[in-house]
Every structure is written in C-alpha cells, then in structure tokens.
Motif scaffolding. Sequence first.
Motif, mmCIF file in Angstrom:
data_model
loop_
_atom_site.group_PDB
_atom_site.id
_atom_site.type_symbol
_atom_site.label_atom_id
_atom_site.label_comp_id
_atom_site.label_asym_id
_atom_site.label_seq_id
_atom_site.Cartn_x
_atom_site.Cartn_y
_atom_site.Cartn_z
ATOM 1 N N THR A 155 -8.507 -27.288 -31.259
ATOM 2 C CA THR A 155 -8.701 -28.019 -30.014
ATOM 3 C C THR A 155 -7.375 -28.262 -29.303
ATOM 4 O O THR A 155 -6.301 -28.178 -29.914
ATOM 5 C CB THR A 155 -9.375 -29.383 -30.276
ATOM 6 O OG1 THR A 155 -8.555 -30.134 -31.179
ATOM 7 C CG2 THR A 155 -10.759 -29.193 -30.886
ATOM 8 N N THR A 192 -12.669 -35.742 -28.089
ATOM 9 C CA THR A 192 -12.408 -35.276 -26.729
ATOM 10 C C THR A 192 -12.875 -36.289 -25.687
ATOM 11 O O THR A 192 -12.172 -36.560 -24.707
ATOM 12 C CB THR A 192 -13.104 -33.913 -26.500
ATOM 13 O OG1 THR A 192 -12.571 -32.968 -27.438
ATOM 14 C CG2 THR A 192 -12.867 -33.404 -25.095
ATOM 15 N N THR A 200 -17.748 -32.137 -22.335
ATOM 16 C CA THR A 200 -17.241 -31.080 -23.200
ATOM 17 C C THR A 200 -18.365 -30.072 -23.421
ATOM 18 O O THR A 200 -19.438 -30.173 -22.832
ATOM 19 C CB THR A 200 -16.711 -31.647 -24.530
ATOM 20 O OG1 THR A 200 -16.046 -30.616 -25.262
ATOM 21 C CG2 THR A 200 -17.831 -32.222 -25.377
#
Length: 231
Positions: A155, A192, A200
């Motif tokens: 990520t 996130t 996301t």
Amino acid sequence: MSTKINRPFFVFNPKSYLYGEELLAWAKRADELALKYPECSILVTVPYADIAAVKNATEQIIVTAQHMDGIKPGRGIGHVLPESIYHAGARAVFLNHAERPLTVSDLSQALKRAKELGIQTIVCADSIAEAQAVAIMGADVILCEPTELIGTGQTSDSAYIQQTNQAIKEIDETILVMQAAGISTAEDVYRTIELGADGTGCTSGITNAESPLEMLTEMVEALVKAYKERG
C-alpha cells in the motif's frame, strides 16, 4: 437509488478477471452490501459488454465503465462512445488508468463529455503533481495510485496518502479522494480510510482471496467501520 458517489465509497474493480454469469453473481453480492450499508456508495466496474446485464440485475450499486473516449456520435469505429455506456446503464467511469492511459487532451475531452451526460468520473493519478492537475480539470473522484504499486499488495505510505489528500482538497474540497494502491485485506481498507481517504477499492485482493465474496464483505464492513470511527 442515488447515482451520486458519496463518502465513504468502495470500488470493486474486477478488470478482466470476471465476466458473464460469474460477474453477475459478484455484482449481486455487492448490491446486497449496498442495501445493507446505505451510508456508503459501492461501485462495480464492469467490461462494456456486461454493463447492461449488471445494471438490470442490480438496484443499489453504481455500475461503472472501465473507460470511455471523449467522442460524440458519428465516426469512430472501435472507440467507446459515452452515450453508449450511459444507455447501457453506466453512471460512472474510470479514466486514465495505468492500463488505459490518456493524453491530457484526450482526458480533458473525456471529462467534458462525461459532464454533459451526467457520468461521474474517477480519474487515476500516480503522483501528487498529476493529482493536482486532474483536480484543476474537474474530476469527481481522483484515484491516487502510484503505478508501481498496482497489484503488488504494497500500500501507499502514510505520507503519500495524507499529502495527496491535502493537495487535492486545497484545490477543490468537493473532489473525493480514493486511495487504493496495493489494497489486499480489510485491514488495508481500514487504515486507508483512517488516514483520511474518502474511498478505496480492490481487484486481485478480492478475486484471488480464498473466499472472495467473504473478502468483499469484510472490506466493505471495514470501510464503514473506519469512516464512522474517524468521525
């Protein structure tokens, strides 16, 4: 149902992994989740040939095209006509994905055509500078995703997520920011959103999971939980 993308939102993007009846089954599951969690928007991107079938089989998800060209009805064999995907049922579209990049001129024209038809745009950008440029161009959602991280399971770091969020909001606070590089677990989704993203999404983290439909469910649940706890 509303076809406006609201925060928080989740995008299931099966690319070319799924089609036909199998894709319909996944889209129906996403539709069930969208009904269960009306506080979030769930988008499913589908191949052009499946747009109408997915639209007819669902009620709550926002059916999303994988690309379109900024053309008008007329000449243009082999291109993706905006009116065609709209007629089929798409109400959002991905533009400038790493696998389907556009020139600045082509992106500008595609954005213009999308606005004319009421198709919401999710525009990909792989750097802060590119995200700022896309924000100025007026995208509805900007997907901040370093190309080198796509499909890696790695990520974006916290600094990148926070810096891109801030850079975009400083230009236009109404633009939604999507961070999705390397998302492969529900924990990735939670982190996130916790770091400030509006939404996301995921591809291989779901399609390659041991229990794909369960993974899709867990990711949407993590999205909703993180957004609520973020306040």
